[in-house]
Motif scaffolding. Structure first.
Motif, PDB file in Angstrom:
ATOM      1  N   LEU A  11       0.848  -1.189   0.000  1.00  0.00           N
ATOM      2  CA  LEU A  11       0.000   0.000   0.000  1.00  0.00           C
ATOM      3  C   LEU A  11       0.881   1.235   0.000  1.00  0.00           C
ATOM      4  O   LEU A  11       1.825   1.345   0.798  1.00  0.00           O
ATOM      5  CB  LEU A  11      -0.897  -0.014   1.250  1.00  0.00           C
ATOM      6  CG  LEU A  11      -1.729   1.236   1.525  1.00  0.00           C
ATOM      7  CD1 LEU A  11      -2.762   1.436   0.421  1.00  0.00           C
ATOM      8  CD2 LEU A  11      -2.412   1.112   2.884  1.00  0.00           C
ATOM      9  N   GLN A  13       0.817   5.724  -0.907  1.00  0.00           N
ATOM     10  CA  GLN A  13       0.021   6.902  -1.229  1.00  0.00           C
ATOM     11  C   GLN A  13       0.294   7.350  -2.664  1.00  0.00           C
ATOM     12  O   GLN A  13       1.366   7.078  -3.222  1.00  0.00           O
ATOM     13  CB  GLN A  13       0.336   8.040  -0.270  1.00  0.00           C
ATOM     14  CG  GLN A  13      -0.194   7.821   1.138  1.00  0.00           C
ATOM     15  CD  GLN A  13      -0.047   9.049   2.011  1.00  0.00           C
ATOM     16  OE1 GLN A  13       0.857   9.854   1.812  1.00  0.00           O
ATOM     17  NE2 GLN A  13      -0.940   9.203   2.978  1.00  0.00           N
ATOM     18  N   PRO A  88      -3.826   6.339  -8.121  1.00  0.00           N
ATOM     19  CA  PRO A  88      -4.851   5.382  -7.677  1.00  0.00           C
ATOM     20  C   PRO A  88      -5.256   4.403  -8.771  1.00  0.00           C
ATOM     21  O   PRO A  88      -5.546   3.231  -8.478  1.00  0.00           O
ATOM     22  CB  PRO A  88      -6.016   6.294  -7.262  1.00  0.00           C
ATOM     23  CG  PRO A  88      -5.350   7.557  -6.831  1.00  0.00           C
ATOM     24  CD  PRO A  88      -4.188   7.723  -7.764  1.00  0.00           C
ATOM     25  N   THR A  91      -3.747   0.876  -9.061  1.00  0.00           N
ATOM     26  CA  THR A  91      -4.128  -0.180  -8.141  1.00  0.00           C
ATOM     27  C   THR A  91      -4.568  -1.426  -8.897  1.00  0.00           C
ATOM     28  O   THR A  91      -5.436  -1.365  -9.773  1.00  0.00           O
ATOM     29  CB  THR A  91      -5.275   0.295  -7.229  1.00  0.00           C
ATOM     30  OG1 THR A  91      -4.797   1.354  -6.404  1.00  0.00           O
ATOM     31  CG2 THR A  91      -5.776  -0.846  -6.354  1.00  0.00           C
ATOM     32  N   THR A 115      -1.695  -1.370  -4.076  1.00  0.00           N
ATOM     33  CA  THR A 115      -2.811  -0.482  -3.780  1.00  0.00           C
ATOM     34  C   THR A 115      -2.280   0.932  -3.598  1.00  0.00           C
ATOM     35  O   THR A 115      -1.392   1.159  -2.775  1.00  0.00           O
ATOM     36  CB  THR A 115      -3.560  -0.924  -2.526  1.00  0.00           C
ATOM     37  OG1 THR A 115      -4.009  -2.275  -2.691  1.00  0.00           O
ATOM     38  CG2 THR A 115      -4.764  -0.025  -2.263  1.00  0.00           C
ATOM     39  N   SER A 117      -3.389   4.676  -2.607  1.00  0.00           N
ATOM     40  CA  SER A 117      -4.458   5.464  -1.997  1.00  0.00           C
ATOM     41  C   SER A 117      -4.363   6.922  -2.424  1.00  0.00           C
ATOM     42  O   SER A 117      -3.273   7.441  -2.671  1.00  0.00           O
ATOM     43  CB  SER A 117      -4.372   5.365  -0.477  1.00  0.00           C
ATOM     44  OG  SER A 117      -3.155   5.916  -0.014  1.00  0.00           O
TER      45      SER A 117
END
Length: 118
Positions: A11, A13, A88, A91, A115, A117
């Protein structure tokens, strides 16, 4: 046969970076090219990038040009996907795959989740 194991997903950003690895074992002498593909939920699997295993020529989907870099270390039988400026929409589950000169991509890894975010 060629066995492939991906690692490095996670994950992050938006705007961040990740590096994926794809370790190959088995009949690695048969590898002509390694590719990375991705599949987002509800979407078909799509091509991301590929590299010629010996010569190093690279190919990229327009959506990742300038942000992603594929490379390989022949001595380690490992391919890499450096992903920068992640969005994003990047993803997805990312898969590495290999092919020989006479076939389509026929050996696939298990996939690694990326992923991003917002």
């Amino acid at each position: 046969q060629v066995q492939l194991v991906e690692s490095g997903g996670g994950l992050v950003q938006a705007g961040g970076s990740l590096r994926l690895s794809c370790a190959a074992s088995g009949r690695t002498s048969s590898i002509f090219a390694m590719g990375w593909f991705r599949q987002a939920p509800g979407k078909e699997r799509e091509f991301v990038t590929a590299i010629n295993w010996s010569g190093g020529s690279t190919y990229y989907a327009d959506s990742v040009k300038g942000r992603f870099t594929i490379s390989r270390d022949n001595a380690k039988n490992t391919g890499y996907l450096q992903m920068n400026s992640l969005k994003p929409e990047d993803t997805a589950v990312y898969y590495c795959a290999t092919r020989n000169p006479d076939s389509d991509y026929d050996y696939w890894g298990q996939g690694t989740q990326v992923t991003v975010s917002s």
